[in-house]
Design a protein around this motif. Structure first.
Motif, PDB file in Angstrom:
ATOM      1  N   LEU A  49       0.705  -1.095   0.145  1.00  0.00           N
ATOM      2  CA  LEU A  49      -0.064   0.034  -0.045  1.00  0.00           C
ATOM      3  C   LEU A  49       0.959   1.071  -0.088  1.00  0.00           C
ATOM      4  O   LEU A  49       1.963   1.065   0.732  1.00  0.00           O
ATOM      5  CB  LEU A  49      -0.938  -0.025   1.334  1.00  0.00           C
ATOM      6  CG  LEU A  49      -2.170  -0.860   1.283  1.00  0.00           C
ATOM      7  CD1 LEU A  49      -2.870  -1.091   2.498  1.00  0.00           C
ATOM      8  CD2 LEU A  49      -2.962  -1.153   0.065  1.00  0.00           C
ATOM      9  N   PRO A  50       0.309   2.355  -0.696  1.00  0.00           N
ATOM     10  CA  PRO A  50       1.120   3.412  -0.763  1.00  0.00           C
ATOM     11  C   PRO A  50       1.230   4.490   0.422  1.00  0.00           C
ATOM     12  O   PRO A  50       0.999   5.712   0.327  1.00  0.00           O
ATOM     13  CB  PRO A  50       0.596   4.168  -1.859  1.00  0.00           C
ATOM     14  CG  PRO A  50      -0.804   3.765  -2.016  1.00  0.00           C
ATOM     15  CD  PRO A  50      -0.801   2.344  -1.610  1.00  0.00           C
ATOM     16  N   ILE A  51       1.788   3.820   1.703  1.00  0.00           N
ATOM     17  CA  ILE A  51       1.748   4.435   2.719  1.00  0.00           C
ATOM     18  C   ILE A  51       3.299   4.692   3.140  1.00  0.00           C
ATOM     19  O   ILE A  51       3.918   3.791   2.994  1.00  0.00           O
ATOM     20  CB  ILE A  51       0.958   3.617   4.037  1.00  0.00           C
ATOM     21  CG1 ILE A  51      -0.561   3.529   3.647  1.00  0.00           C
ATOM     22  CG2 ILE A  51       1.102   4.300   5.141  1.00  0.00           C
ATOM     23  CD1 ILE A  51      -1.336   2.852   4.572  1.00  0.00           C
ATOM     24  N   GLY A 110       5.571  -0.063   0.345  1.00  0.00           N
ATOM     25  CA  GLY A 110       4.810   0.522  -1.018  1.00  0.00           C
ATOM     26  C   GLY A 110       4.943   1.987  -0.983  1.00  0.00           C
ATOM     27  O   GLY A 110       5.306   2.790  -2.078  1.00  0.00           O
ATOM     28  N   GLY A 111       5.218   2.834   0.046  1.00  0.00           N
ATOM     29  CA  GLY A 111       5.211   4.247   0.041  1.00  0.00           C
ATOM     30  C   GLY A 111       6.773   4.320  -0.583  1.00  0.00           C
ATOM     31  O   GLY A 111       6.879   5.453  -0.996  1.00  0.00           O
ATOM     32  N   HIS A 112       7.747   3.747   0.220  1.00  0.00           N
ATOM     33  CA  HIS A 112       9.250   4.061  -0.207  1.00  0.00           C
ATOM     34  C   HIS A 112       9.278   3.559  -1.667  1.00  0.00           C
ATOM     35  O   HIS A 112      10.171   4.282  -2.657  1.00  0.00           O
ATOM     36  CB  HIS A 112       9.861   3.036   0.589  1.00  0.00           C
ATOM     37  CG  HIS A 112      10.284   3.258   1.762  1.00  0.00           C
ATOM     38  ND1 HIS A 112      11.018   4.705   2.219  1.00  0.00           N
ATOM     39  CD2 HIS A 112       9.704   2.863   3.190  1.00  0.00           C
ATOM     40  CE1 HIS A 112      11.071   4.694   3.646  1.00  0.00           C
ATOM     41  NE2 HIS A 112      10.295   3.760   3.975  1.00  0.00           N
ATOM     42  N   ILE A 113       8.542   2.738  -2.100  1.00  0.00           N
ATOM     43  CA  ILE A 113       8.549   2.416  -3.994  1.00  0.00           C
ATOM     44  C   ILE A 113       7.973   3.599  -4.428  1.00  0.00           C
ATOM     45  O   ILE A 113       8.468   4.101  -5.603  1.00  0.00           O
ATOM     46  CB  ILE A 113       7.513   1.158  -4.114  1.00  0.00           C
ATOM     47  CG1 ILE A 113       8.428  -0.153  -3.829  1.00  0.00           C
ATOM     48  CG2 ILE A 113       7.361   1.209  -5.569  1.00  0.00           C
ATOM     49  CD1 ILE A 113       7.469  -1.265  -3.920  1.00  0.00           C
ATOM     50  N   MET A 114       6.945   4.393  -3.934  1.00  0.00           N
ATOM     51  CA  MET A 114       6.340   5.635  -4.460  1.00  0.00           C
ATOM     52  C   MET A 114       7.426   6.691  -4.653  1.00  0.00           C
ATOM     53  O   MET A 114       7.483   7.392  -5.672  1.00  0.00           O
ATOM     54  CB  MET A 114       5.241   6.114  -3.879  1.00  0.00           C
ATOM     55  CG  MET A 114       3.924   5.010  -3.975  1.00  0.00           C
ATOM     56  SD  MET A 114       3.329   4.790  -5.729  1.00  0.00           S
ATOM     57  CE  MET A 114       2.625   6.448  -5.863  1.00  0.00           C
ATOM     58  N   PHE A 115       8.241   6.729  -3.426  1.00  0.00           N
ATOM     59  CA  PHE A 115       9.235   7.949  -3.583  1.00  0.00           C
ATOM     60  C   PHE A 115      10.392   7.594  -4.309  1.00  0.00           C
ATOM     61  O   PHE A 115      10.650   8.736  -5.178  1.00  0.00           O
ATOM     62  CB  PHE A 115       9.853   7.737  -2.111  1.00  0.00           C
ATOM     63  CG  PHE A 115       9.098   8.312  -0.936  1.00  0.00           C
ATOM     64  CD1 PHE A 115       8.516   9.679  -1.091  1.00  0.00           C
ATOM     65  CD2 PHE A 115       9.011   7.850   0.257  1.00  0.00           C
ATOM     66  CE1 PHE A 115       7.329  10.168  -0.005  1.00  0.00           C
ATOM     67  CE2 PHE A 115       8.349   8.212   1.290  1.00  0.00           C
ATOM     68  CZ  PHE A 115       7.625   9.495   1.066  1.00  0.00           C
ATOM     69  N   ASP A 134      13.645  16.512   2.130  1.00  0.00           N
ATOM     70  CA  ASP A 134      14.010  15.630   3.453  1.00  0.00           C
ATOM     71  C   ASP A 134      12.526  16.096   4.244  1.00  0.00           C
ATOM     72  O   ASP A 134      11.905  15.367   5.142  1.00  0.00           O
ATOM     73  CB  ASP A 134      15.172  16.177   4.335  1.00  0.00           C
ATOM     74  CG  ASP A 134      16.443  15.644   3.928  1.00  0.00           C
ATOM     75  OD1 ASP A 134      16.117  15.043   2.792  1.00  0.00           O
ATOM     76  OD2 ASP A 134      17.415  16.191   4.015  1.00  0.00           O
ATOM     77  N   GLN A 135      11.982  17.314   4.361  1.00  0.00           N
ATOM     78  CA  GLN A 135      11.014  17.832   5.218  1.00  0.00           C
ATOM     79  C   GLN A 135       9.649  16.944   4.485  1.00  0.00           C
ATOM     80  O   GLN A 135       8.846  16.516   5.434  1.00  0.00           O
ATOM     81  CB  GLN A 135      10.671  19.335   4.986  1.00  0.00           C
ATOM     82  CG  GLN A 135      11.569  20.232   5.548  1.00  0.00           C
ATOM     83  CD  GLN A 135      13.262  20.337   4.724  1.00  0.00           C
ATOM     84  OE1 GLN A 135      13.119  19.779   3.617  1.00  0.00           O
ATOM     85  NE2 GLN A 135      13.957  21.177   5.153  1.00  0.00           N
ATOM     86  N   LEU A 186       5.558  13.033   5.490  1.00  0.00           N
ATOM     87  CA  LEU A 186       4.764  11.845   5.049  1.00  0.00           C
ATOM     88  C   LEU A 186       4.950  10.681   5.738  1.00  0.00           C
ATOM     89  O   LEU A 186       4.203   9.729   6.162  1.00  0.00           O
ATOM     90  CB  LEU A 186       4.863  11.635   3.440  1.00  0.00           C
ATOM     91  CG  LEU A 186       4.609  12.646   2.599  1.00  0.00           C
ATOM     92  CD1 LEU A 186       4.776  12.348   1.103  1.00  0.00           C
ATOM     93  CD2 LEU A 186       3.135  12.821   2.569  1.00  0.00           C
ATOM     94  N   THR A 187       6.129  10.237   6.170  1.00  0.00           N
ATOM     95  CA  THR A 187       6.625   9.266   7.108  1.00  0.00           C
ATOM     96  C   THR A 187       5.950   9.063   8.468  1.00  0.00           C
ATOM     97  O   THR A 187       5.262   7.932   8.635  1.00  0.00           O
ATOM     98  CB  THR A 187       8.222   9.033   7.263  1.00  0.00           C
ATOM     99  OG1 THR A 187       8.812   8.851   5.908  1.00  0.00           O
ATOM    100  CG2 THR A 187       8.505   7.840   8.155  1.00  0.00           C
ATOM    101  N   ILE A 188       6.077  10.300   9.042  1.00  0.00           N
ATOM    102  CA  ILE A 188       5.171  10.428  10.169  1.00  0.00           C
ATOM    103  C   ILE A 188       3.681  10.304  10.138  1.00  0.00           C
ATOM    104  O   ILE A 188       3.189   9.451  10.807  1.00  0.00           O
ATOM    105  CB  ILE A 188       5.435  11.704  10.929  1.00  0.00           C
ATOM    106  CG1 ILE A 188       7.048  11.832  11.339  1.00  0.00           C
ATOM    107  CG2 ILE A 188       4.382  11.982  12.236  1.00  0.00           C
ATOM    108  CD1 ILE A 188       7.276  13.327  11.530  1.00  0.00           C
ATOM    109  N   MET A 189       3.250  10.799   9.152  1.00  0.00           N
ATOM    110  CA  MET A 189       1.870  10.546   8.830  1.00  0.00           C
ATOM    111  C   MET A 189       1.547   9.110   8.448  1.00  0.00           C
ATOM    112  O   MET A 189       0.487   8.448   8.732  1.00  0.00           O
ATOM    113  CB  MET A 189       1.456  11.553   7.545  1.00  0.00           C
ATOM    114  CG  MET A 189       1.545  12.768   7.706  1.00  0.00           C
ATOM    115  SD  MET A 189      -0.042  13.200   9.157  1.00  0.00           S
ATOM    116  CE  MET A 189      -1.566  12.644   8.371  1.00  0.00           C
ATOM    117  N   GLY A 190       2.386   8.242   7.817  1.00  0.00           N
ATOM    118  CA  GLY A 190       2.280   6.924   7.696  1.00  0.00           C
ATOM    119  C   GLY A 190       2.076   6.228   9.017  1.00  0.00           C
ATOM    120  O   GLY A 190       1.265   5.198   8.909  1.00  0.00           O
TER     121      GLY A 190
END
Length: 352
Positions: free
Chosen positions: A294-296, A301-306, A319-320, A325-329
């Motif tokens: 999942l693109p979280i 999945g989130g790192h793949i999107m990055f 970096d910000q 986004l990582t904290i939100m994840g």
């Protein structure tokens, strides 16, 4: 005993997931500092092949710590050919995807093992015939065994449903009754039904239900491979659709299960049979693979999107943005875990 089985199964699944990341990372020459089953305080560790292999206190997950990758410090730069952050985006994507892929592969291996051991399913035997249904008017009776529909051989109840839904027009049923083979022509009608998510749908039906008789499938090696492939694809599709339905509100949030539900399911399966345990383990393995894609941002999945973003734009996200986004994840994942545990506790009290 159930708790021990749960922890063993979960550790087994986490190990394979992280092993996928580890092998892909090592293939591209990335140094792996730590391979951990569990989070938190280290309980046991051994140095081998330049990696610290450890068990940690909280056994609800795991991780591989690669040189040049640290979610808590996205600005970290570690130079060298053995650093994750010096690899090309497509190489990083393969390293990230390898974890979920290992879960899908493990599920396929488990389903294949189940097929070779003797997978069970409902027999293609009629139980009830709905009054005034197409089957009723065609003269189908309880205990009729369905052998073939048109040119399609039928081996299980599942085959009947697939053939009815995927074939247009009238169907010629070849049934076995009292030792005789009888042919019946049936015109299915479109009727109201429900899918696995309890959504109202229209479906081609003939008005019969299974007798409940269980048979063991006698599958060859090649048929077992097909069985494993189809089961893995079906489980993956079902979970993807389940997440989609949850987001869209079709599936209520009260259906979300947590670690307690998973533990109970594994415990019950282990007390039933080894095949039941393998089946549940395969399903959870697919679940882990799908959810990690999942693109979280906190997930694979989130790192793949990055990395896809970097491939397309030729630059990394700031970096910000990465940290936000990582904290939100992590907030999303934490909320889902708490929701699952809350629902599990609610079910325990309701059952009491």
């Amino acid at each position: 005993m159930g708790t021990i089985t749960f922890l063993l199964v979960l550790s087994f699944l986490v190990f394979f997931h992280e092993l996928g990341h580890f092998l892909a990372a090592r293939y591209f020459g990335v140094k792996v500092h730590v391979f951990s089953i569990g989070f938190g305080k280290q309980l046991y560790a051994k140095e081998w092949m330049g990696t610290t292999w450890q068990f940690a206190l909280v056994p609800l997950g795991g991780y591989v710590k690669m040189k040049g990758q640290d979610d808590s410090n996205p600005s970290l730069i570690e130079e060298g050919n053995d650093s994750y952050n010096t690899k090309k985006p497509w190489q990083r994507i393969i390293i990230l995807f390898a974890g979920p892929f290992a879960n899908f592969l493990l599920a396929a291996v488990l389903y294949f093992t189940i097929a070779m051991m003797g997978a069970t399913t409902w027999a293609a035997q009629v139980g009830k015939v709905q009054e005034n249904s197409p089957a009723f008017h065609a003269g189908i009776l309880p205990n009729d065994e369905i052998l073939r529909i048109n040119d399609t051989d039928i081996t299980s109840w599942e085959d009947i449903g697939k053939t009815i839904v995927n074939t247009d027009g009238a169907l010629k049923f070849f049934i076995k009754r009292d030792g005789e083979i009888i042919a019946k022509t049936i015109n299915p009608h479109i009727a109201d039904s429900e899918n696995m998510f309890k959504e109202k749908i229209k479906k081609r039906m003939i008005g019969i239900s299974p007798s409940g008789k269980i048979i063991t499938l006698d599958l060859t090696f090649s048929q077992s491979l097909i069985y494993a492939y189809e089961k893995t694809i079906f489980a993956s599709t079902m979970i993807f659709q389940g997440v989609q339905k949850l987001i869209s509100g079709v599936v209520p949030t009260s259906e979300v299960g947590g670690v307690i539900s998973i533990g109970k399911v594994i415990s019950d399966a282990s007390e039933s049979s080894i095949i039941a345990l393998f089946t549940i383990t395969a399903l959870i393995s697919v679940n882990l693979g799908v959810l990690n894609l999942l693109p979280i941002p906190a997930l694979d999945g989130g790192h793949i999107m990055f990395n896809l973003y970097e491939m397309i734009t030729r630059r990394k996200p700031s970096d910000q943005v990465f940290m936000f986004l990582t904290i939100m994840g992590w907030v999303i994942l934490g909320s889902l875990m708490l929701l699952g545990i809350y629902n599990d506790i609610n079910r325990i009290f309701l059952n009491d």
